[in-house]
Structure formats: structure tokens, C-alpha cells
Design a protein around this motif. Structure first.
Motif, PDB file in Angstrom:
ATOM      1  N   LEU A 178       5.377   5.017  16.988  1.00 51.44           N
ATOM      2  CA  LEU A 178       4.389   3.994  16.627  1.00 51.44           C
ATOM      3  C   LEU A 178       4.337   3.778  15.116  1.00 51.44           C
ATOM      4  N   LEU A 179       4.376   4.861  14.357  1.00 47.01           N
ATOM      5  CA  LEU A 179       4.312   4.734  12.901  1.00 47.01           C
ATOM      6  C   LEU A 179       5.558   4.052  12.346  1.00 47.01           C
ATOM      7  N   TYR A 180       6.721   4.424  12.841  1.00 49.78           N
ATOM      8  CA  TYR A 180       7.952   3.808  12.354  1.00 49.78           C
ATOM      9  C   TYR A 180       8.023   2.335  12.750  1.00 49.78           C
ATOM     10  N   THR A 181       7.476   2.004  13.926  1.00 48.21           N
ATOM     11  CA  THR A 181       7.441   0.600  14.331  1.00 48.21           C
ATOM     12  C   THR A 181       6.576  -0.219  13.386  1.00 48.21           C
ATOM     13  N   SER A 182       5.388   0.274  13.084  1.00 45.14           N
ATOM     14  CA  SER A 182       4.508  -0.442  12.159  1.00 45.14           C
ATOM     15  C   SER A 182       5.077  -0.472  10.752  1.00 45.14           C
ATOM     16  N   MET A 183       5.838   0.533  10.382  1.00 47.71           N
ATOM     17  CA  MET A 183       6.420   0.588   9.048  1.00 47.71           C
ATOM     18  C   MET A 183       7.555  -0.416   8.883  1.00 47.71           C
ATOM     19  N   ASN A 184       8.357  -0.612   9.919  1.00 48.53           N
ATOM     20  CA  ASN A 184       9.543  -1.463   9.819  1.00 48.53           C
ATOM     21  C   ASN A 184       9.318  -2.886  10.318  1.00 48.53           C
ATOM     22  N   LEU A 185       8.220  -3.130  11.017  1.00 44.30           N
ATOM     23  CA  LEU A 185       7.991  -4.459  11.584  1.00 44.30           C
ATOM     24  C   LEU A 185       7.914  -5.563  10.536  1.00 44.30           C
ATOM     25  N   PRO A 186       7.193  -5.391   9.421  1.00 43.06           N
ATOM     26  CA  PRO A 186       7.182  -6.477   8.414  1.00 43.06           C
ATOM     27  C   PRO A 186       8.565  -6.798   7.865  1.00 43.06           C
ATOM     28  N   LEU A 195       0.850  -1.193   0.000  1.00 42.84           N
ATOM     29  CA  LEU A 195       0.000   0.000   0.000  1.00 42.84           C
ATOM     30  C   LEU A 195       0.882   1.239   0.000  1.00 42.84           C
ATOM     31  N   PRO A 196       0.675   2.166  -0.925  1.00 40.06           N
ATOM     32  CA  PRO A 196       1.473   3.409  -0.906  1.00 40.06           C
ATOM     33  C   PRO A 196       1.280   4.156   0.410  1.00 40.06           C
ATOM     34  N   VAL A 197       2.354   4.714   0.913  1.00 37.72           N
ATOM     35  CA  VAL A 197       2.296   5.393   2.209  1.00 37.72           C
ATOM     36  C   VAL A 197       1.319   6.553   2.169  1.00 37.72           C
ATOM     37  N   VAL A 198       1.288   7.266   1.058  1.00 38.32           N
ATOM     38  CA  VAL A 198       0.431   8.443   0.963  1.00 38.32           C
ATOM     39  C   VAL A 198      -1.046   8.058   1.015  1.00 38.32           C
ATOM     40  N   ALA A 199      -1.383   6.803   0.670  1.00 38.07           N
ATOM     41  CA  ALA A 199      -2.782   6.380   0.701  1.00 38.07           C
ATOM     42  C   ALA A 199      -3.315   6.301   2.123  1.00 38.07           C
ATOM     43  N   GLY A 200      -2.472   6.026   3.077  1.00 39.47           N
ATOM     44  CA  GLY A 200      -2.905   5.958   4.469  1.00 39.47           C
ATOM     45  C   GLY A 200      -2.618   7.213   5.262  1.00 39.47           C
ATOM     46  N   LEU A 201      -2.154   8.244   4.589  1.00 40.04           N
ATOM     47  CA  LEU A 201      -1.756   9.454   5.300  1.00 40.04           C
ATOM     48  C   LEU A 201      -2.948  10.204   5.883  1.00 40.04           C
ATOM     49  N   LEU A 202      -4.031  10.330   5.124  1.00 39.65           N
ATOM     50  CA  LEU A 202      -5.203  11.070   5.604  1.00 39.65           C
ATOM     51  C   LEU A 202      -5.848  10.398   6.820  1.00 39.65           C
ATOM     52  N   PRO A 203      -6.131   9.085   6.796  1.00 41.70           N
ATOM     53  CA  PRO A 203      -6.682   8.459   8.020  1.00 41.70           C
ATOM     54  C   PRO A 203      -5.765   8.606   9.228  1.00 41.70           C
ATOM     55  N   ILE A 204      -4.465   8.478   9.010  1.00 41.25           N
ATOM     56  CA  ILE A 204      -3.537   8.619  10.129  1.00 41.25           C
ATOM     57  C   ILE A 204      -3.548  10.049  10.663  1.00 41.25           C
ATOM     58  N   TYR A 205      -3.648  11.018   9.764  1.00 42.01           N
ATOM     59  CA  TYR A 205      -3.698  12.417  10.196  1.00 42.01           C
ATOM     60  C   TYR A 205      -4.974  12.686  11.000  1.00 42.01           C
ATOM     61  N   LEU A 206      -6.104  12.178  10.538  1.00 36.65           N
ATOM     62  CA  LEU A 206      -7.360  12.381  11.264  1.00 36.65           C
ATOM     63  C   LEU A 206      -7.311  11.700  12.628  1.00 36.65           C
ATOM     64  N   PHE A 207      -6.736  10.509  12.682  1.00 36.04           N
ATOM     65  CA  PHE A 207      -6.605   9.820  13.967  1.00 36.04           C
ATOM     66  C   PHE A 207      -5.721  10.616  14.923  1.00 36.04           C
ATOM     67  N   ALA A 208      -4.592  11.122  14.423  1.00 32.37           N
ATOM     68  CA  ALA A 208      -3.683  11.886  15.279  1.00 32.37           C
ATOM     69  C   ALA A 208      -4.328  13.187  15.747  1.00 32.37           C
ATOM     70  N   LEU A 251       7.894  11.825   4.928  1.00 34.55           N
ATOM     71  CA  LEU A 251       6.493  12.151   4.639  1.00 34.55           C
ATOM     72  C   LEU A 251       5.663  12.251   5.919  1.00 34.55           C
ATOM     73  N   PHE A 252       5.691  11.226   6.755  1.00 32.58           N
ATOM     74  CA  PHE A 252       4.921  11.260   7.998  1.00 32.58           C
ATOM     75  C   PHE A 252       5.380  12.414   8.890  1.00 32.58           C
ATOM     76  N   ALA A 253       6.690  12.573   9.010  1.00 36.05           N
ATOM     77  CA  ALA A 253       7.206  13.625   9.880  1.00 36.05           C
ATOM     78  C   ALA A 253       6.847  15.006   9.353  1.00 36.05           C
ATOM     79  N   ARG A 254       6.803  15.172   8.043  1.00 32.70           N
ATOM     80  CA  ARG A 254       6.477  16.463   7.461  1.00 32.70           C
ATOM     81  C   ARG A 254       5.026  16.840   7.715  1.00 32.70           C
ATOM     82  N   VAL A 255       4.121  15.869   7.635  1.00 36.02           N
ATOM     83  CA  VAL A 255       2.684  16.147   7.749  1.00 36.02           C
ATOM     84  C   VAL A 255       2.223  16.153   9.203  1.00 36.02           C
ATOM     85  N   LEU A 256       2.772  15.277  10.030  1.00 38.19           N
ATOM     86  CA  LEU A 256       2.238  15.058  11.374  1.00 38.19           C
ATOM     87  C   LEU A 256       2.975  15.813  12.463  1.00 38.19           C
TER      88      LEU A 256
END
Length: 286
Positions: free
Chosen positions: A155-163, A128-141, A223-228
């Protein structure tokens, strides 16, 4: 006589081929190295020399770019972003290893039913492209009050690198002899002891390689750090983009900042280079 000279004649084409491959490898290395060398050279030039066209290769060297980056008199200091990046990278890497090691143990040594499907599920989360989940993550935050919070990045970096960590550690743990684990269990060792005192020392190079890769991915994430994030949780890559302003592109300061921000990753890679090579080659030769 011809039988004696035949091996010599056969070895000449091989030596020419080896020399050609070696030359091609050197040329490829230079192609990748030249931009880095140019970045380092530009960081020691003044702004006028860095922006000259054609480039001024013999321009005098100066530390003005580094002084401007570390100067705190102008109200902008790089230390909080660097501390935020270090906190998010180290904390997320430690959390990833804490979660990935038991998961890899279950998939490699004590495989669960359909363990291959589980591995491919982990891999599918990276499709899944990271930008596709950016809006839900922003609303949650925003709704949870976690915007501009460095622990949200953890938390985001953990979920990103865990797989990625589960995939890597599973391949490393698959090389551990089962007899060693069974011997420890016969002596009464429980799972935490087996993981920490038996398996971890054996696959330490693989753990180091996994940790280094996760640390690099977390440190370089933008990307996450820039937006959040804003001011409080700003990371080093976000701070780096501040050198591109409406007043112009400050090439010397930007190059100096890029070199300074890259130093922690380079230092970590240099310190763990032997473990990285061992880990990435673990299991390659039977």
C-alpha cells in the motif's frame, strides 16, 4: 579555390568540438562506472584483502563473500527478504498501473475540468519529505496490527509511486490519436476494452518504462521497510544493512550482498531496455 576549401576549414573546428564532447562523455561515464566496478571487484576478494589499505587490486579472487551471503547454516538466510521485496515490488507496480492508466486516460484523452491542477496536485504529494509522514504511518500500522506486514509495504509503495506513474502515463497517452479511440467506441467498445485492447498496445513502451521505474523505486526503498518491518516482512535492503555490525564492516560480504540484491533490478532493466528507451523517448520527436 578558397570557396572550395572554406567548408573543409569550417568542418575542422566542428570535428575537434565533437571529439572533445565525446571524450568528456567517456570520462563522465568512467566516473560513474568506477564505483560499480570497484564494488564488483571487492565482492570477489577475501575480507582481509577487501579491508587492506591501500587497496589490493591484484589480490586473488574468491567466492567466499557470495557463499557467506547465501549460506543458511548461520540462521540468516536472504531468501525471505528477497521474496518479500519481490512481492512488495511486483504487487505495488501492478496496482499502480491498474490505477494510473484510467487516471491518465481521464487527464490526457478525456480531460476533466482543471486537469492541470490535478496533475500539479499529484506532483505536490511528492514535495513532503518521507520522514515527515513516518510517525503517523507507524502509529496507524501499530493500531491496526499491520506492523511487520508485507501488504502494508504494498500500500505504501503504491501511494508513493502513483503520482509518478500518472504523470508519465499522461504524457504517453497524450500522443495517442483520438481518432483511433473514437473508431473503437463507434464499434461498441467500452472503456475497459478501449484501455486494454486499443490504448495499451499503442503505449506499451511507455507502460513498460513506467512499470520499470516504479519497480526500481519499490525495490530500493529502505526507510519505510526499516521502520515498519521486523523479521517476517523484512526486505532485501533492510537485510543488506545487517552486514554492518558492531563487530566491524564486512566489506567483501557487503559488496557481494549488494551485487546479489541488485541483480533482479538489473535483469528487469536489461530485459526491458528496448521498451524503456522507446517509452522515455515517446513524443520527443514529432
Amino acid at each position: 579555390m578558397s570557396a572550395l576549401t572554406a567548408p573543409v576549414r569550417a568542418s575542422k573546428p566542428r570535428s575537434v568540438k565533437s571529439a572533445a564532447l565525446g571524450l568528456a562523455a567517456w570520462l563522465a561515464g568512467l566516473v560513474f562506472f568506477l564505483p560499480v566496478a570497484w564494488l564488483v571487484l571487492t565482492s570477489f576478494h577475501s575480507e582481509a584483502d577487501a579491508a587492506s589499505n591501500p587497496p589490493a587490486l591484484t589480490a586473488p579472487l574468491t567466492l567466499d563473500g557470495y557463499r557467506a551471503f547465501f549460506d543458511t547454516s548461520g540462521g540468516s538466510t536472504p531468501w525471505p527478504p528477497l521474496i518479500n521485496s519481490m512481492t512488495a515490488s511486483l504487487a505495488s507496480t501492478a496496482l499502480v498501473l491498474l490505477l494510473a492508466l484510467p487516471a491518465a486516460y481521464a487527464l490526457a484523452i478525456r480531460p476533466v475540468k482543471g486537469w492541470r491542477d490535478v496533475l500539479f496536485f499529484f506532483l505536490s504529494t511528492k514535495m513532503l519529505p518521507v520522514v515527515a509522514g513516518l510517525l503517523p504511518i507507524y502509529l496507524f500500522a501499530r493500531n491496526t496490527g499491520m506492523l511487520d506486514n508485507v501488504w502494508l509495504l504494498v500500500l505504501l509503495y503504491t501511494s508513493m509511486n502513483l503520482p509518478i506513474a500518472v504523470w508519465m502515463l499522461q504524457s504517453f497517452l497524450a500522443e495517442v490519436p483520438v481518432s483511433v479511440i473514437e473508431a473503437a467506441q463507434l464499434d461498441g467498445a467500452r472503456l475497459p476494452v478501449v484501455l486494454g485492447r486499443v490504448i495499451a498496445p499503442i503505449v506499451l513502451p511507455g507502460i513498460a518504462a513506467t512499470a520499470l521505474i516504479c519497480f526500481i523505486f519499490s525495490w530500493n526503498e529502505l526507510l519505510f521497510a526499516r521502520v515498519l518491518t521486523g523479521v517476517v516482512a523484512e526486505t532485501a535492503p533492510v537485510h543488506l544493512t545487517g552486514f554492518i555490525t558492531s563487530q566491524g564492516l564486512f566489506l567483501a560480504q557487503l559488496s557481494a550482498a549488494a551485487i546479489a540484491i541488485s541483480l533482479p533490478v538489473l535483469a528487469a532493466g536489461f530485459a526491458a531496455q528496448d521498451k524503456l528507451v522507446q517509452g522515455l523517448s515517446l513524443g520527443a520527436v514529432k
